[in-house]
Design a protein around this motif. Structure first.
Motif, PDB file in Angstrom:
ATOM      1  N   ARG A 139       1.402  -1.294  -0.063  1.00  0.00           N
ATOM      2  CA  ARG A 139      -0.466  -0.234  -0.144  1.00  0.00           C
ATOM      3  C   ARG A 139       1.221   1.448   0.121  1.00  0.00           C
ATOM      4  NH1 ARG A 139      -5.232  -1.171   3.982  1.00  0.00           N
ATOM      5  NH2 ARG A 139      -6.071  -3.459   2.529  1.00  0.00           N
ATOM      6  N   ALA A 140       1.716   1.188   0.592  1.00  0.00           N
ATOM      7  CA  ALA A 140       2.797   2.425   1.121  1.00  0.00           C
ATOM      8  C   ALA A 140       3.418   2.773  -0.705  1.00  0.00           C
ATOM      9  CB  ALA A 140       3.898   2.541   1.854  1.00  0.00           C
ATOM     10  N   ALA A 141       3.752   1.293  -1.362  1.00  0.00           N
ATOM     11  CA  ALA A 141       4.188   1.631  -2.414  1.00  0.00           C
ATOM     12  C   ALA A 141       3.413   2.321  -3.496  1.00  0.00           C
ATOM     13  CB  ALA A 141       4.702   0.054  -3.099  1.00  0.00           C
ATOM     14  N   GLU A 142       1.712   1.402  -3.573  1.00  0.00           N
ATOM     15  CA  GLU A 142       1.363   2.081  -4.564  1.00  0.00           C
ATOM     16  C   GLU A 142       0.973   3.879  -4.329  1.00  0.00           C
ATOM     17  OE1 GLU A 142      -2.096   0.006  -3.324  1.00  0.00           O
ATOM     18  OE2 GLU A 142      -2.096  -1.690  -4.249  1.00  0.00           O
ATOM     19  N   VAL A 143       0.995   4.131  -3.022  1.00  0.00           N
ATOM     20  CA  VAL A 143       0.936   6.185  -2.658  1.00  0.00           C
ATOM     21  C   VAL A 143       2.172   6.479  -3.552  1.00  0.00           C
ATOM     22  CG1 VAL A 143       1.078   7.571  -1.072  1.00  0.00           C
ATOM     23  CG2 VAL A 143      -0.433   5.577  -0.563  1.00  0.00           C
ATOM     24  N   ARG A 144       3.508   5.772  -3.201  1.00  0.00           N
ATOM     25  CA  ARG A 144       4.370   6.383  -3.806  1.00  0.00           C
ATOM     26  C   ARG A 144       4.739   6.521  -4.969  1.00  0.00           C
ATOM     27  NH1 ARG A 144      10.068   5.237  -5.260  1.00  0.00           N
ATOM     28  NH2 ARG A 144      11.219   6.440  -4.950  1.00  0.00           N
ATOM     29  N   ARG A 145       4.050   5.720  -6.158  1.00  0.00           N
ATOM     30  CA  ARG A 145       3.895   5.002  -7.328  1.00  0.00           C
ATOM     31  C   ARG A 145       2.712   6.535  -7.945  1.00  0.00           C
ATOM     32  NH1 ARG A 145      -0.550   4.600 -10.511  1.00  0.00           N
ATOM     33  NH2 ARG A 145      -1.280   3.584  -8.885  1.00  0.00           N
ATOM     34  N   ALA A 146       1.755   6.566  -6.928  1.00  0.00           N
ATOM     35  CA  ALA A 146      -0.025   7.388  -7.247  1.00  0.00           C
ATOM     36  C   ALA A 146       0.205   8.764  -7.576  1.00  0.00           C
ATOM     37  CB  ALA A 146      -0.951   7.072  -7.423  1.00  0.00           C
ATOM     38  N   ALA A 147       1.220   9.173  -6.358  1.00  0.00           N
ATOM     39  CA  ALA A 147       0.922  10.836  -5.599  1.00  0.00           C
ATOM     40  C   ALA A 147       1.794  11.284  -6.285  1.00  0.00           C
ATOM     41  CB  ALA A 147       1.918  10.700  -4.431  1.00  0.00           C
ATOM     42  N   PRO A 148       2.920  11.245  -7.015  1.00  0.00           N
ATOM     43  CA  PRO A 148       4.110  12.542  -8.465  1.00  0.00           C
ATOM     44  C   PRO A 148       3.313  12.371  -9.249  1.00  0.00           C
ATOM     45  CG  PRO A 148       5.795  10.288  -7.721  1.00  0.00           C
ATOM     46  CD  PRO A 148       4.293  10.034  -6.893  1.00  0.00           C
ATOM     47  N   ALA A 149       2.442  11.177 -10.213  1.00  0.00           N
ATOM     48  CA  ALA A 149       1.208  11.795 -10.832  1.00  0.00           C
ATOM     49  C   ALA A 149       0.290  12.166 -10.387  1.00  0.00           C
ATOM     50  CB  ALA A 149       1.188  10.208 -11.166  1.00  0.00           C
ATOM     51  N   CYS A 150       0.358  12.507  -9.564  1.00  0.00           N
ATOM     52  CA  CYS A 150      -1.025  13.148  -9.450  1.00  0.00           C
ATOM     53  C   CYS A 150      -1.831  12.747  -9.068  1.00  0.00           C
ATOM     54  CB  CYS A 150      -1.608  14.646  -9.515  1.00  0.00           C
ATOM     55  SG  CYS A 150      -0.454  15.884  -9.752  1.00  0.00           S
ATOM     56  N   GLU A 151      -2.562  11.353  -8.571  1.00  0.00           N
ATOM     57  CA  GLU A 151      -4.067   9.798  -8.839  1.00  0.00           C
ATOM     58  C   GLU A 151      -3.983  10.295  -7.740  1.00  0.00           C
ATOM     59  OE1 GLU A 151      -2.105   5.987 -10.100  1.00  0.00           O
ATOM     60  OE2 GLU A 151      -0.870   7.402 -11.849  1.00  0.00           O
ATOM     61  N   ASP A 152      -5.121   9.631  -8.047  1.00  0.00           N
ATOM     62  CA  ASP A 152      -6.290   9.206  -6.167  1.00  0.00           C
ATOM     63  C   ASP A 152      -5.423   9.206  -5.627  1.00  0.00           C
ATOM     64  OD1 ASP A 152      -8.135  10.131  -5.191  1.00  0.00           O
ATOM     65  OD2 ASP A 152      -9.890   9.093  -5.979  1.00  0.00           O
ATOM     66  N   LEU A 153      -5.698   9.266  -4.309  1.00  0.00           N
ATOM     67  CA  LEU A 153      -5.401   7.936  -3.491  1.00  0.00           C
ATOM     68  C   LEU A 153      -5.752   8.106  -1.984  1.00  0.00           C
ATOM     69  CD1 LEU A 153      -1.882  10.874  -2.311  1.00  0.00           C
ATOM     70  CD2 LEU A 153      -1.844   9.083  -4.516  1.00  0.00           C
ATOM     71  N   ASP A 154      -6.856   8.488  -2.345  1.00  0.00           N
ATOM     72  CA  ASP A 154      -7.765   8.210  -1.977  1.00  0.00           C
ATOM     73  C   ASP A 154      -8.328   6.601  -1.711  1.00  0.00           C
ATOM     74  OD1 ASP A 154      -8.849  10.635  -0.403  1.00  0.00           O
ATOM     75  OD2 ASP A 154     -10.605  10.659  -1.543  1.00  0.00           O
ATOM     76  N   GLY A 155      -8.720   5.794  -0.821  1.00  0.00           N
ATOM     77  CA  GLY A 155      -8.881   4.195  -0.478  1.00  0.00           C
ATOM     78  C   GLY A 155      -7.847   3.294  -0.347  1.00  0.00           C
ATOM     79  N   LEU A 156      -5.917   4.305  -1.091  1.00  0.00           N
ATOM     80  CA  LEU A 156      -5.041   3.522  -1.187  1.00  0.00           C
ATOM     81  C   LEU A 156      -4.911   2.683   0.202  1.00  0.00           C
ATOM     82  CD1 LEU A 156      -2.340   4.897  -3.594  1.00  0.00           C
ATOM     83  CD2 LEU A 156      -4.284   2.993  -4.185  1.00  0.00           C
TER      84      LEU A 156
END
Length: 111
Positions: A88-105
């Motif tokens: 899950r932390a890796a999913e946030v790290r991947r999604a955050a710089p791309a400005c993807e939705d982080l809710d629910g991760l």
């Protein structure tokens, strides 16, 4: 990776407590550069989980709900089996710089 570092008049870090969070943020766990500010609670929870520390507010001016939610999400990560928390932390790290939705991760029990 660039971070701002301030030194005091003795040549020491002026704000030691802020340095590690800045490094984690610069390494891709933060989303504050996104339009609308991203989701600071999710990004902070993941970053502080990686640091092994409970999240703290960045400033006294910050709305309290940001860190309150970050602490709740961080505590949830700590309750997960380590492989799931890492995922899950890796999913946030991947999604955050791309400005993807982080809710629910970070929310919910082990998948």
């Amino acid at each position: 990776m660039l971070i701002s570092i301030r030194v005091d008049r003795h040549g020491h870090l002026a704000n030691k407590a802020a340095t590690i969070p800045q490094v984690v943020d610069a390494a891709g766990a933060g989303s504050h550069r996104c339009e609308g500010g991203g989701n600071p609670s999710v990004a902070r929870a993941a970053g502080y989980w990686l640091m092994g520390r409970e999240p703290v507010a960045e400033s006294a001016d910050e709305p309290t709900e940001i860190n309150t939610r970050a602490v709740t999400l961080w505590a949830g990560l700590r309750r997960l089996p380590e492989p799931e928390a890492v995922k899950r932390a890796a999913e946030v790290r991947r999604a955050a710089p791309a400005c993807e939705d982080l809710d629910g991760l970070l929310a919910g029990s082990a998948r």
